[in-house]
Design a protein around this motif. Structure first.
Motif, PDB file in Angstrom:
ATOM      1  N   VAL A   1      53.283  46.847  37.259  1.00  0.00           N
ATOM      2  CA  VAL A   1      54.009  47.624  38.261  1.00  0.00           C
ATOM      3  C   VAL A   1      54.279  49.042  37.760  1.00  0.00           C
ATOM      4  O   VAL A   1      54.229  49.991  38.539  1.00  0.00           O
ATOM      5  N   GLN A   2      54.554  49.193  36.471  1.00  0.00           N
ATOM      6  CA  GLN A   2      54.896  50.504  35.909  1.00  0.00           C
ATOM      7  C   GLN A   2      53.694  51.431  35.792  1.00  0.00           C
ATOM      8  O   GLN A   2      53.848  52.652  35.815  1.00  0.00           O
ATOM      9  N   ASN A   3      52.499  50.877  35.669  1.00  0.00           N
ATOM     10  CA  ASN A   3      51.298  51.698  35.560  1.00  0.00           C
ATOM     11  C   ASN A   3      50.790  51.983  36.979  1.00  0.00           C
ATOM     12  O   ASN A   3      50.312  51.083  37.670  1.00  0.00           O
ATOM     13  N   GLU A   4      50.884  53.228  37.402  1.00  0.00           N
ATOM     14  CA  GLU A   4      50.535  53.597  38.786  1.00  0.00           C
ATOM     15  C   GLU A   4      49.080  53.290  39.125  1.00  0.00           C
ATOM     16  O   GLU A   4      48.767  52.833  40.218  1.00  0.00           O
ATOM     17  N   GLN A   5      48.164  53.539  38.185  1.00  0.00           N
ATOM     18  CA  GLN A   5      46.746  53.283  38.462  1.00  0.00           C
ATOM     19  C   GLN A   5      46.488  51.789  38.617  1.00  0.00           C
ATOM     20  O   GLN A   5      45.761  51.369  39.514  1.00  0.00           O
ATOM     21  N   VAL A   6      47.100  50.985  37.776  1.00  0.00           N
ATOM     22  CA  VAL A   6      46.944  49.532  37.862  1.00  0.00           C
ATOM     23  C   VAL A   6      47.567  49.017  39.150  1.00  0.00           C
ATOM     24  O   VAL A   6      46.981  48.175  39.846  1.00  0.00           O
ATOM     25  N   LYS A   7      48.742  49.527  39.481  1.00  0.00           N
ATOM     26  CA  LYS A   7      49.413  49.110  40.721  1.00  0.00           C
ATOM     27  C   LYS A   7      48.538  49.414  41.935  1.00  0.00           C
ATOM     28  O   LYS A   7      48.384  48.583  42.833  1.00  0.00           O
ATOM     29  N   GLU A   8      47.931  50.592  41.955  1.00  0.00           N
ATOM     30  CA  GLU A   8      47.057  50.972  43.073  1.00  0.00           C
ATOM     31  C   GLU A   8      45.795  50.098  43.103  1.00  0.00           C
ATOM     32  O   GLU A   8      45.356  49.675  44.178  1.00  0.00           O
ATOM     33  N   LEU A   9      45.211  49.818  41.934  1.00  0.00           N
ATOM     34  CA  LEU A   9      44.033  48.945  41.883  1.00  0.00           C
ATOM     35  C   LEU A   9      44.355  47.556  42.409  1.00  0.00           C
ATOM     36  O   LEU A   9      43.559  46.963  43.145  1.00  0.00           O
ATOM     37  N   LEU A  10      45.508  47.034  42.035  1.00  0.00           N
ATOM     38  CA  LEU A  10      45.906  45.715  42.537  1.00  0.00           C
ATOM     39  C   LEU A  10      46.092  45.734  44.043  1.00  0.00           C
ATOM     40  O   LEU A  10      45.724  44.787  44.736  1.00  0.00           O
ATOM     41  N   LYS A  11      46.633  46.832  44.542  1.00  0.00           N
ATOM     42  CA  LYS A  11      46.861  46.957  45.990  1.00  0.00           C
ATOM     43  C   LYS A  11      45.533  47.019  46.743  1.00  0.00           C
ATOM     44  O   LYS A  11      45.365  46.374  47.774  1.00  0.00           O
ATOM     45  N   THR A  12      44.565  47.785  46.224  1.00  0.00           N
ATOM     46  CA  THR A  12      43.297  47.972  46.930  1.00  0.00           C
ATOM     47  C   THR A  12      42.263  46.894  46.622  1.00  0.00           C
ATOM     48  O   THR A  12      41.527  46.479  47.499  1.00  0.00           O
ATOM     49  N   GLU A  13      42.220  46.455  45.368  1.00  0.00           N
ATOM     50  CA  GLU A  13      41.179  45.506  44.946  1.00  0.00           C
ATOM     51  C   GLU A  13      41.673  44.062  44.873  1.00  0.00           C
ATOM     52  O   GLU A  13      40.886  43.132  44.951  1.00  0.00           O
ATOM     53  N   GLY A  14      42.959  43.884  44.636  1.00  0.00           N
ATOM     54  CA  GLY A  14      43.526  42.549  44.500  1.00  0.00           C
ATOM     55  C   GLY A  14      43.401  42.011  43.083  1.00  0.00           C
ATOM     56  O   GLY A  14      42.684  42.560  42.243  1.00  0.00           O
ATOM     57  N   ALA A  15      44.097  40.919  42.828  1.00  0.00           N
ATOM     58  CA  ALA A  15      44.122  40.312  41.496  1.00  0.00           C
ATOM     59  C   ALA A  15      42.760  39.745  41.089  1.00  0.00           C
ATOM     60  O   ALA A  15      42.501  39.570  39.895  1.00  0.00           O
ATOM     61  N   ASP A  16      41.881  39.490  42.058  1.00  0.00           N
ATOM     62  CA  ASP A  16      40.543  38.984  41.724  1.00  0.00           C
ATOM     63  C   ASP A  16      39.704  40.021  40.981  1.00  0.00           C
ATOM     64  O   ASP A  16      38.689  39.681  40.378  1.00  0.00           O
ATOM     65  N   ALA A  17      40.116  41.280  41.018  1.00  0.00           N
ATOM     66  CA  ALA A  17      39.371  42.343  40.330  1.00  0.00           C
ATOM     67  C   ALA A  17      39.775  42.474  38.860  1.00  0.00           C
ATOM     68  O   ALA A  17      39.181  43.259  38.125  1.00  0.00           O
ATOM     69  N   LEU A  18      40.776  41.707  38.417  1.00  0.00           N
ATOM     70  CA  LEU A  18      41.172  41.720  37.012  1.00  0.00           C
ATOM     71  C   LEU A  18      40.101  41.058  36.160  1.00  0.00           C
ATOM     72  O   LEU A  18      39.391  40.197  36.641  1.00  0.00           O
ATOM     73  N   PRO A  19      39.933  41.440  34.920  1.00  0.00           N
ATOM     74  CA  PRO A  19      40.743  42.366  34.147  1.00  0.00           C
ATOM     75  C   PRO A  19      40.384  43.826  34.432  1.00  0.00           C
ATOM     76  O   PRO A  19      39.264  44.135  34.827  1.00  0.00           O
ATOM     77  N   PHE A  20      41.373  44.711  34.199  1.00  0.00           N
ATOM     78  CA  PHE A  20      41.160  46.152  34.215  1.00  0.00           C
ATOM     79  C   PHE A  20      41.170  46.590  32.756  1.00  0.00           C
ATOM     80  O   PHE A  20      42.108  46.282  32.028  1.00  0.00           O
ATOM     81  N   VAL A  21      40.138  47.308  32.356  1.00  0.00           N
ATOM     82  CA  VAL A  21      40.012  47.706  30.951  1.00  0.00           C
ATOM     83  C   VAL A  21      39.986  49.231  30.866  1.00  0.00           C
ATOM     84  O   VAL A  21      39.169  49.881  31.510  1.00  0.00           O
ATOM     85  N   PHE A  22      40.895  49.762  30.049  1.00  0.00           N
ATOM     86  CA  PHE A  22      41.019  51.198  29.840  1.00  0.00           C
ATOM     87  C   PHE A  22      40.657  51.534  28.393  1.00  0.00           C
ATOM     88  O   PHE A  22      41.147  50.882  27.467  1.00  0.00           O
ATOM     89  N   PHE A  23      39.798  52.537  28.197  1.00  0.00           N
ATOM     90  CA  PHE A  23      39.503  53.079  26.875  1.00  0.00           C
ATOM     91  C   PHE A  23      40.183  54.436  26.812  1.00  0.00           C
ATOM     92  O   PHE A  23      39.943  55.291  27.671  1.00  0.00           O
ATOM     93  N   ASN A  24      41.045  54.621  25.841  1.00  0.00           N
ATOM     94  CA  ASN A  24      41.764  55.888  25.669  1.00  0.00           C
ATOM     95  C   ASN A  24      42.404  56.373  26.968  1.00  0.00           C
ATOM     96  O   ASN A  24      42.358  57.547  27.303  1.00  0.00           O
ATOM     97  N   GLY A  25      42.981  55.417  27.713  1.00  0.00           N
ATOM     98  CA  GLY A  25      43.698  55.757  28.940  1.00  0.00           C
ATOM     99  C   GLY A  25      42.850  55.925  30.177  1.00  0.00           C
ATOM    100  O   GLY A  25      43.386  56.168  31.257  1.00  0.00           O
TER     101      GLY A  25
ATOM    102  N   LEU B   1      40.093  54.319  32.890  1.00  0.00           N
ATOM    103  CA  LEU B   1      39.537  53.066  33.393  1.00  0.00           C
ATOM    104  C   LEU B   1      38.043  53.013  33.118  1.00  0.00           C
ATOM    105  O   LEU B   1      37.304  53.929  33.477  1.00  0.00           O
ATOM    106  N   GLN B   2      37.601  51.934  32.457  1.00  0.00           N
ATOM    107  CA  GLN B   2      36.188  51.757  32.139  1.00  0.00           C
ATOM    108  C   GLN B   2      35.545  50.624  32.931  1.00  0.00           C
ATOM    109  O   GLN B   2      34.435  50.769  33.401  1.00  0.00           O
ATOM    110  N   THR B   3      36.233  49.505  33.031  1.00  0.00           N
ATOM    111  CA  THR B   3      35.646  48.372  33.754  1.00  0.00           C
ATOM    112  C   THR B   3      36.724  47.625  34.536  1.00  0.00           C
ATOM    113  O   THR B   3      37.890  47.636  34.165  1.00  0.00           O
ATOM    114  N   THR B   4      36.283  46.983  35.599  1.00  0.00           N
ATOM    115  CA  THR B   4      37.131  46.061  36.350  1.00  0.00           C
ATOM    116  C   THR B   4      36.324  44.793  36.580  1.00  0.00           C
ATOM    117  O   THR B   4      35.106  44.840  36.732  1.00  0.00           O
ATOM    118  N   GLY B   5      37.008  43.665  36.564  1.00  0.00           N
ATOM    119  CA  GLY B   5      36.361  42.396  36.890  1.00  0.00           C
ATOM    120  C   GLY B   5      35.690  41.692  35.740  1.00  0.00           C
ATOM    121  O   GLY B   5      35.412  40.504  35.838  1.00  0.00           O
TER     122      GLY B   5
END
Length: 119
Positions: free
Chosen positions: A56-80, A82-86
């Protein structure tokens, strides 16, 4: 310092490497992350079941969950960034991004053999 941050789907524990049937992909990524830490990479990992506030605190993650849903997890960030989803990145992708030898991330089987006949 280089970093990797993973927002995992809901799992029974922080890594998902527990219980009677373990997903080999979760074992691979847990091992690779451990080895990256040993190489000085900052590793952060958040599980939707255990760390919902981080999602919830990470705005980009919150937006991804809103648009893509939890089925798009995991979200992977390199040095802040976003590199991969799913999917989790392969060991080769991790090695390339963090400029290390891919062999350093491979899990090696122990060479010790036990002869049960001699016991």
């Amino acid at each position: 310092m280089s970093s990797i941050t993973i927002f995992d789907p809901a799992m029974c524990c922080s890594t998902g490497v527990c219980g009677p049937s373990v997903d080999p992909e979760l074992t691979r990524i847990a091992s690779a992350l451990h080895k990256l830490e040993a190489e000085g990479v900052e590793v952060k990992r958040y599980n939707l079941a255990n760390d919902p506030a981080e999602f919830v605190q990470n705005e980009q993650v919150k937006e991804l969950l809103k648009t893509e849903g939890a089925d798009a997890l995991p979200f992977v960030f390199f040095n802040g960034h976003l590199q991969t989803t799913g999917d989790y990145p392969s060991n080769q992708e991790l090695a390339t991004y963090f400029s290390i030898d891919p062999q350093q991330l491979e899990t090696k089987k122990p060479k010790l053999k036990i002869d049960l006949k001699s016991i």
